[in-house]
Scaffold this active site. Sequence first.
Site, PDB file in Angstrom:
ATOM      1  N   GLY A   1       0.872  -1.288   0.143  1.00  0.00           N
ATOM      2  CA  GLY A   1      -0.108   0.025  -0.077  1.00  0.00           C
ATOM      3  C   GLY A   1       0.939   1.319   0.002  1.00  0.00           C
ATOM      4  O   GLY A   1       1.929   1.355   0.010  1.00  0.00           O
TER       5      GLY A   1
ATOM      6  N   MET B   1       1.304   3.510   2.303  1.00  0.00           N
ATOM      7  CA  MET B   1       2.237   3.609   3.655  1.00  0.00           C
ATOM      8  C   MET B   1       3.191   2.625   3.625  1.00  0.00           C
ATOM      9  O   MET B   1       4.246   2.874   3.841  1.00  0.00           O
ATOM     10  CB  MET B   1       1.208   3.829   4.578  1.00  0.00           C
ATOM     11  CG  MET B   1       0.432   5.295   5.051  1.00  0.00           C
ATOM     12  SD  MET B   1       1.729   6.451   5.070  1.00  0.00           S
ATOM     13  CE  MET B   1       2.560   6.272   6.736  1.00  0.00           C
TER      14      MET B   1
ATOM     15  N   THR C   1      -2.989   2.323  11.027  1.00  0.00           N
ATOM     16  CA  THR C   1      -4.306   2.078  10.512  1.00  0.00           C
ATOM     17  C   THR C   1      -5.280   2.788  11.434  1.00  0.00           C
ATOM     18  O   THR C   1      -5.330   2.396  12.614  1.00  0.00           O
ATOM     19  CB  THR C   1      -4.425   0.657  10.424  1.00  0.00           C
ATOM     20  OG1 THR C   1      -3.569  -0.306   9.760  1.00  0.00           O
ATOM     21  CG2 THR C   1      -6.043   0.537   9.261  1.00  0.00           C
TER      22      THR C   1
ATOM     23  N   HIS D   1      -8.739  14.797   2.721  1.00  0.00           N
ATOM     24  CA  HIS D   1      -7.852  13.743   2.239  1.00  0.00           C
ATOM     25  C   HIS D   1      -7.876  13.416   0.686  1.00  0.00           C
ATOM     26  O   HIS D   1      -9.043  13.621   0.130  1.00  0.00           O
ATOM     27  CB  HIS D   1      -8.110  12.419   3.189  1.00  0.00           C
ATOM     28  CG  HIS D   1      -7.623  12.414   4.672  1.00  0.00           C
ATOM     29  ND1 HIS D   1      -7.954  13.280   5.586  1.00  0.00           N
ATOM     30  CD2 HIS D   1      -6.511  11.990   5.151  1.00  0.00           C
ATOM     31  CE1 HIS D   1      -7.205  13.237   6.725  1.00  0.00           C
ATOM     32  NE2 HIS D   1      -6.260  12.364   6.499  1.00  0.00           N
ATOM     33  N   HIS D   2      -7.067  12.577   0.337  1.00  0.00           N
ATOM     34  CA  HIS D   2      -7.356  11.808  -1.096  1.00  0.00           C
ATOM     35  C   HIS D   2      -8.275  10.930  -1.136  1.00  0.00           C
ATOM     36  O   HIS D   2      -8.927  10.584   0.064  1.00  0.00           O
ATOM     37  CB  HIS D   2      -6.083  11.000  -1.196  1.00  0.00           C
ATOM     38  CG  HIS D   2      -5.854   9.790  -0.204  1.00  0.00           C
ATOM     39  ND1 HIS D   2      -6.204   8.665  -0.115  1.00  0.00           N
ATOM     40  CD2 HIS D   2      -5.228  10.115   0.962  1.00  0.00           C
ATOM     41  CE1 HIS D   2      -5.983   7.816   0.825  1.00  0.00           C
ATOM     42  NE2 HIS D   2      -5.342   8.767   1.503  1.00  0.00           N
TER      43      HIS D   2
ATOM     44  N   LYS E   1      -9.392   7.202   0.474  1.00  0.00           N
ATOM     45  CA  LYS E   1      -9.484   6.706   1.885  1.00  0.00           C
ATOM     46  C   LYS E   1     -10.791   6.319   2.362  1.00  0.00           C
ATOM     47  O   LYS E   1     -11.815   6.694   1.966  1.00  0.00           O
ATOM     48  CB  LYS E   1      -9.108   8.206   2.804  1.00  0.00           C
ATOM     49  CG  LYS E   1      -9.064   7.955   4.306  1.00  0.00           C
ATOM     50  CD  LYS E   1      -8.561   9.116   4.984  1.00  0.00           C
ATOM     51  CE  LYS E   1      -8.748   8.937   6.489  1.00  0.00           C
ATOM     52  NZ  LYS E   1      -8.044   7.863   6.880  1.00  0.00           N
TER      53      LYS E   1
HETATM   54  N1  LIG Z   1      -1.268   7.066  11.418  1.00  0.00           N
HETATM   55  C1  LIG Z   1      -0.642   7.712  10.325  1.00  0.00           C
HETATM   56  O1  LIG Z   1      -0.092   8.531  10.350  1.00  0.00           O
HETATM   57  C2  LIG Z   1      -1.211   7.483   8.957  1.00  0.00           C
HETATM   58  C3  LIG Z   1      -2.203   6.300   8.799  1.00  0.00           C
HETATM   59  N2  LIG Z   1      -2.774   6.049   7.570  1.00  0.00           N
HETATM   60  C4  LIG Z   1      -3.732   4.908   7.717  1.00  0.00           C
HETATM   61  O2  LIG Z   1      -3.167   3.654   7.232  1.00  0.00           O
HETATM   62  C5  LIG Z   1      -4.137   2.855   6.474  1.00  0.00           C
HETATM   63  C6  LIG Z   1      -3.418   2.536   5.313  1.00  0.00           C
HETATM   64  O3  LIG Z   1      -3.457   3.768   4.283  1.00  0.00           O
HETATM   65  P1  LIG Z   1      -2.717   3.644   2.957  1.00  0.00           P
HETATM   66  O4  LIG Z   1      -1.512   2.998   2.893  1.00  0.00           O
HETATM   67  O5  LIG Z   1      -3.002   4.924   2.410  1.00  0.00           O
HETATM   68  O6  LIG Z   1      -3.813   2.721   2.395  1.00  0.00           O
HETATM   69  P2  LIG Z   1      -3.634   1.708   1.058  1.00  0.00           P
HETATM   70  O7  LIG Z   1      -4.886   1.000   0.720  1.00  0.00           O
HETATM   71  O8  LIG Z   1      -2.703   2.314   0.022  1.00  0.00           O
HETATM   72  O9  LIG Z   1      -2.817   0.483   1.714  1.00  0.00           O
HETATM   73  C7  LIG Z   1      -3.292  -0.605   2.513  1.00  0.00           C
HETATM   74  C8  LIG Z   1      -2.721  -1.864   1.887  1.00  0.00           C
HETATM   75  O10 LIG Z   1      -3.272  -2.890   2.786  1.00  0.00           O
HETATM   76  C9  LIG Z   1      -3.707  -3.943   2.067  1.00  0.00           C
HETATM   77  N3  LIG Z   1      -4.645  -4.773   2.783  1.00  0.00           N
HETATM   78  C10 LIG Z   1      -5.952  -4.803   2.835  1.00  0.00           C
HETATM   79  N4  LIG Z   1      -6.434  -5.769   3.549  1.00  0.00           N
HETATM   80  C11 LIG Z   1      -5.322  -6.369   4.263  1.00  0.00           C
HETATM   81  C12 LIG Z   1      -5.234  -7.523   5.265  1.00  0.00           C
HETATM   82  N5  LIG Z   1      -6.195  -8.152   5.691  1.00  0.00           N
HETATM   83  N6  LIG Z   1      -4.172  -7.989   5.306  1.00  0.00           N
HETATM   84  C13 LIG Z   1      -2.850  -7.497   4.608  1.00  0.00           C
HETATM   85  N7  LIG Z   1      -2.753  -6.428   3.730  1.00  0.00           N
HETATM   86  C14 LIG Z   1      -4.098  -5.954   3.568  1.00  0.00           C
HETATM   87  C15 LIG Z   1      -4.299  -3.291   0.848  1.00  0.00           C
HETATM   88  O11 LIG Z   1      -4.744  -4.265  -0.204  1.00  0.00           O
HETATM   89  P3  LIG Z   1      -5.850  -4.002  -1.199  1.00  0.00           P
HETATM   90  O12 LIG Z   1      -5.409  -2.688  -1.594  1.00  0.00           O
HETATM   91  O13 LIG Z   1      -5.655  -5.180  -2.223  1.00  0.00           O
HETATM   92  O14 LIG Z   1      -7.279  -4.233  -0.474  1.00  0.00           O
HETATM   93  C16 LIG Z   1      -3.181  -2.272   0.627  1.00  0.00           C
HETATM   94  O15 LIG Z   1      -2.160  -2.852  -0.236  1.00  0.00           O
HETATM   95  C17 LIG Z   1      -5.385   3.773   6.563  1.00  0.00           C
HETATM   96  O16 LIG Z   1      -6.259   3.452   7.733  1.00  0.00           O
HETATM   97  C18 LIG Z   1      -4.842   5.185   6.801  1.00  0.00           C
HETATM   98  O17 LIG Z   1      -5.902   5.928   7.077  1.00  0.00           O
HETATM   99  C19 LIG Z   1      -2.304   6.626   6.515  1.00  0.00           C
HETATM  100  C20 LIG Z   1      -1.282   7.503   6.530  1.00  0.00           C
HETATM  101  C21 LIG Z   1      -0.776   8.063   7.965  1.00  0.00           C
HETATM  102  O1  LIG Z   2      -5.625   7.788   5.233  1.00  0.00           O
HETATM  103  C1  LIG Z   2      -4.661   8.716   5.271  1.00  0.00           C
HETATM  104  O2  LIG Z   2      -3.923   9.240   4.334  1.00  0.00           O
HETATM  105  C2  LIG Z   2      -4.326   9.316   6.550  1.00  0.00           C
HETATM  106  N1  LIG Z   2      -4.933   8.786   7.478  1.00  0.00           N
HETATM  107  C3  LIG Z   2      -4.847   9.144   9.087  1.00  0.00           C
HETATM  108  C4  LIG Z   2      -6.128   9.593   9.479  1.00  0.00           C
HETATM  109  O3  LIG Z   2      -7.062   8.974   9.281  1.00  0.00           O
HETATM  110  O4  LIG Z   2      -5.850  10.496  10.392  1.00  0.00           O
HETATM  111  C5  LIG Z   2      -3.397  10.105   9.205  1.00  0.00           C
HETATM  112  C6  LIG Z   2      -3.273  10.935   7.960  1.00  0.00           C
HETATM  113  O5  LIG Z   2      -4.162  11.794   8.258  1.00  0.00           O
HETATM  114  C7  LIG Z   2      -3.296  10.278   6.554  1.00  0.00           C
END
Ligand SMILES: NC(=O)C1=CN([C@@H]2O[C@H](COP(=O)(O)OP(=O)(O)OC[C@H]3O[C@@H](n4cnc5c(N)ncnc54)[C@H](OP(=O)(O)O)[C@@H]3O)[C@@H](O)[C@H]2O)C=CC1
Ligand SMILES: O=C(O)C1=N[C@H](C(=O)O)C[C@H](O)C1
Length: 278
Positions: A16, A18, A112, A167-168, A171
């Site tokens: 993904g 992140m 997440t 956000h994008h 999300k």
């Molecule tokens: N705490 C922080 O600072 C931040 C938090 N986030 C959070 O992180 C999470 C992920 O964000 P992001 O990377 O943008 O999302 P993405 O959709 O780009 O990445 C998530 C990945 O996880 C995979 N996935 C889904 N289900 C499973 C599973 N059961 N087991 C393993 N892999 C799985 C997805 O596959 P598929 O696409 O095939 O479903 C995808 O490749 C979100 O909840 C977001 O809000 C994001 C940015 C910063």
């Molecule tokens: O999905 C995202 O991109 C992000 N998710 C987190 C949130 O739900 O707060 C952190 C950040 O905003 C990016």
Amino acid sequence: MSNQASIPVIVNGAAGKMGREVIKAVAQASDLTLLGAIDTTPQYQGKDAGELAGLSEPLEVPISNQLEPMLAYVAGERQMQPGVLVDFTHPDVVYNNIRSAIAYGIRPVVGTTGLSPAQIQELSDFAEKASTGCLIIPNFSIGMVLLQEAAVRASQYFDHVEIIELHHNQKADAPSGTAIQTAQLLGELGKTFNTAIVEETEKIAGARGSLADEGIRIHSVRLPGLIAHQEVIFGAAGQIYTLRHDTSDRACYMPGVLLAIRKVNQLKSLVYGLEKIL
Ligand SMILES: NC(=O)C1=CN([C@@H]2O[C@H](COP(=O)(O)OP(=O)(O)OC[C@H]3O[C@@H](n4cnc5c(N)ncnc54)[C@H](OP(=O)(O)O)[C@@H]3O)[C@@H](O)[C@H]2O)C=CC1
Ligand SMILES: O=C(O)C1=N[C@H](C(=O)O)C[C@H](O)C1
């Protein structure tokens, strides 16, 4: 660095947005060793995690959808420090991922979002019983911690506040975990915000955004072209005070993620929020 001092890391959600960023950051850290890269996306199975993340050299760590066997493997790795699972997957699966990791003695570092307060409490109880560290961090960027600190200070002087998070449009959850946490931090002061002065009617449902328990409205915008942005807007007679944070690259989260990986092994229970480990 000898293997003994190295922290073995599994990245869940490795393909993904992140996950790829975390793979790069872990690969560049001399005290961390990437042992597993888990993702359920079918087309990435077996691909090298390093190449997928854009590194010039392969890491020889293939993407796999087998979380439990990987947790068991890392738990049995006696030559290194206790293992860490970094989770950036999906709100629907993160609860079970954390439980599984703790059950194997692997420390979760969770980015997440979308866990409910009840789920976080259950996970906290579970981690406490297992005497296992767990970090749930709604936002890993230092800029957001500073914004939240400034918001808490401002809330001593302002009685009216609303939050806009942008956000994008890929999300899954709304409002963002960060916006929910920001409202919680403001609510911890125990004051009443936003006393209404007129009876409001929404002519279109949702026009006034979502209403968090703290009495603070959160408005969620989803558009292509955005990454992650948040405004906290305070209002009082004759003045508006706006705090805003913008991300332009997901690299901004990596110092926080690396800090959390290094700190989680020192904990024996669940900790929520980056500000608690800075
Ligand atoms: N705490 C922080 O600072 C931040 C938090 N986030 C959070 O992180 C999470 C992920 O964000 P992001 O990377 O943008 O999302 P993405 O959709 O780009 O990445 C998530 C990945 O996880 C995979 N996935 C889904 N289900 C499973 C599973 N059961 N087991 C393993 N892999 C799985 C997805 O596959 P598929 O696409 O095939 O479903 C995808 O490749 C979100 O909840 C977001 O809000 C994001 C940015 C910063
Ligand atoms: O999905 C995202 O991109 C992000 N998710 C987190 C949130 O739900 O707060 C952190 C950040 O905003 C990016």
